[in-house]
Design an enzyme around this catalytic site. Sequence first.
Site, PDB file in Angstrom:
ATOM      1  N   SER A   1      -1.058  12.783 -10.059  1.00 50.98           N
ATOM      2  CA  SER A   1       0.258  12.159 -10.154  1.00 50.98           C
ATOM      3  C   SER A   1       0.538  11.714 -11.593  1.00 50.98           C
ATOM      4  CB  SER A   1       0.324  11.014  -9.141  1.00 50.98           C
ATOM      5  OG  SER A   1       1.649  10.640  -8.927  1.00 50.98           O
TER       6      SER A   1
ATOM      7  N   HIS B   1       0.400  12.721  -0.473  1.00 47.42           N
ATOM      8  CA  HIS B   1       0.079  12.327  -1.845  1.00 47.42           C
ATOM      9  C   HIS B   1      -1.236  11.549  -1.945  1.00 47.42           C
ATOM     10  CE1 HIS B   1       1.506  11.962  -5.959  1.00 47.42           C
ATOM     11  NE2 HIS B   1       1.315  10.661  -5.980  1.00 47.42           N
TER      12      HIS B   1
ATOM     13  N   ASP C   1       4.144  15.764   0.658  1.00 44.43           N
ATOM     14  CA  ASP C   1       4.077  14.665  -0.312  1.00 44.43           C
ATOM     15  C   ASP C   1       5.478  14.064  -0.442  1.00 44.43           C
ATOM     16  OD1 ASP C   1       4.094  13.224  -2.764  1.00 44.43           O
ATOM     17  OD2 ASP C   1       2.446  14.450  -3.529  1.00 44.43           O
TER      18      ASP C   1
HETATM   19  N1  LIG Z   1       2.800   1.848  -3.974  1.00 42.48           N
HETATM   20  C1  LIG Z   1       3.517   3.080  -3.759  1.00 42.48           C
HETATM   21  C2  LIG Z   1       2.567   4.233  -3.635  1.00 42.48           C
HETATM   22  C3  LIG Z   1       1.890   4.508  -4.907  1.00 42.48           C
HETATM   23  C4  LIG Z   1       0.965   5.660  -4.778  1.00 42.48           C
HETATM   24  O1  LIG Z   1       1.001   6.487  -3.854  1.00 42.48           O
HETATM   25  N2  LIG Z   1       0.078   5.735  -5.734  1.00 42.48           N
HETATM   26  C5  LIG Z   1      -0.834   6.831  -5.791  1.00 42.48           C
HETATM   27  C6  LIG Z   1      -0.797   7.421  -7.173  1.00 42.48           C
HETATM   28  S1  LIG Z   1       0.849   7.868  -7.632  1.00 42.48           S
HETATM   29  C7  LIG Z   1      -2.239   6.353  -5.512  1.00 42.48           C
HETATM   30  O2  LIG Z   1      -3.195   7.016  -5.840  1.00 42.48           O
HETATM   31  N3  LIG Z   1      -2.375   5.178  -4.895  1.00 42.48           N
HETATM   32  C8  LIG Z   1      -3.647   4.536  -4.701  1.00 42.48           C
HETATM   33  C9  LIG Z   1      -4.444   5.022  -3.548  1.00 42.48           C
HETATM   34  O3  LIG Z   1      -3.965   5.807  -2.728  1.00 42.48           O
HETATM   35  O4  LIG Z   1      -5.619   4.611  -3.475  1.00 42.48           O
HETATM   36  C10 LIG Z   1       4.371   2.982  -2.552  1.00 42.48           C
HETATM   37  O5  LIG Z   1       4.287   1.978  -1.906  1.00 42.48           O
HETATM   38  O6  LIG Z   1       5.124   3.927  -2.287  1.00 42.48           O
END
Ligand SMILES: N[C@@H](CCC(=O)N[C@@H](CS)C(=O)NCC(=O)O)C(=O)O
Length: 277
Positions: free
Chosen positions: A147, A256, A223
Amino acid sequence: MKIVSQNTAFGGMQGVFAHDSKACKGEMTFAVYVPPQAVNEPRPVLWYLSGLTCTHANVMEKGEYRRMASELGLIVVCPDTSPRGADVADELTNWQMGKGAGFYLDATEMPWAEHYQMYTYITEELPALVGEHFRIDPSRQGIFGHSMGGHGAMTIALKNPDRFKSCSAFAPIVAPSSADWSVGAFEKYLGSDKAVWRKYDACALVEDGARFPEFLIDQGKADSFLENGLRPWLFEAAVEGTGIGLTLRMHERYDHSYYFISTFMDDHLKWHAERLG
Ligand SMILES: N[C@@H](CCC(=O)N[C@@H](CS)C(=O)NCC(=O)O)C(=O)O
């Protein structure tokens, strides 16, 4: 450098370390997996850059890279995604800006420029520190990420093709200058001159003449960020006719999350190992 933790895994060592960063003006934390082969000889090093909201820990805990990294003899370094600390500027209610959202760039605008120097941190300061403490072979380096970290990996590879021999990404933001979830951050970090933004945008870098031999991109079709944030088809169009190789794999039903990343992690490690020798 301070040892935060060290654990034996797959015959090697998973460590977490902290150090005072000159670039980010504060303490930074990163994870390193050292495979058993590194006891006897310098080994290739792979840099993994994480996405929005992550620290070094997300991929370390959920990426499932150690078994294959141990088998292939790859050192895997997983940095944090932004500067940290009480004195670091942040937007508490905006997960696309500030802490956890450094976008791997050197900010020029205040208050962000004070600590948000992640490009310099990732490309200069951390490699020097890692080279001092671990048996890396600096002539065999690869970079990958997820990402926002996919954006970081691709832009850093395009700007440093002599240093990196391989690059891959999971669901990367390929054109952050025009993606919903990064335009606001770019404006605040870099100001309104969009010519500056192009230096941190994989599609724009290719359009402006940057080259890298080839990329592997995996992308889930389920995603939720695909249409507004990620848009790998823009990179496919950007590389057409340039000689840059692109293996873009679109996967039905994958989202994602780290369930997606860990599913294809072995493929990425093998992709890098084949190119790093
Ligand atoms: N906080 C965001 C999502 C953020 C998200 O998906 N982050 C990804 C990277 S872009 C991630 O790796 N999050 C941490 C995880 O899944 O451990 C939401 O609520 O929509």
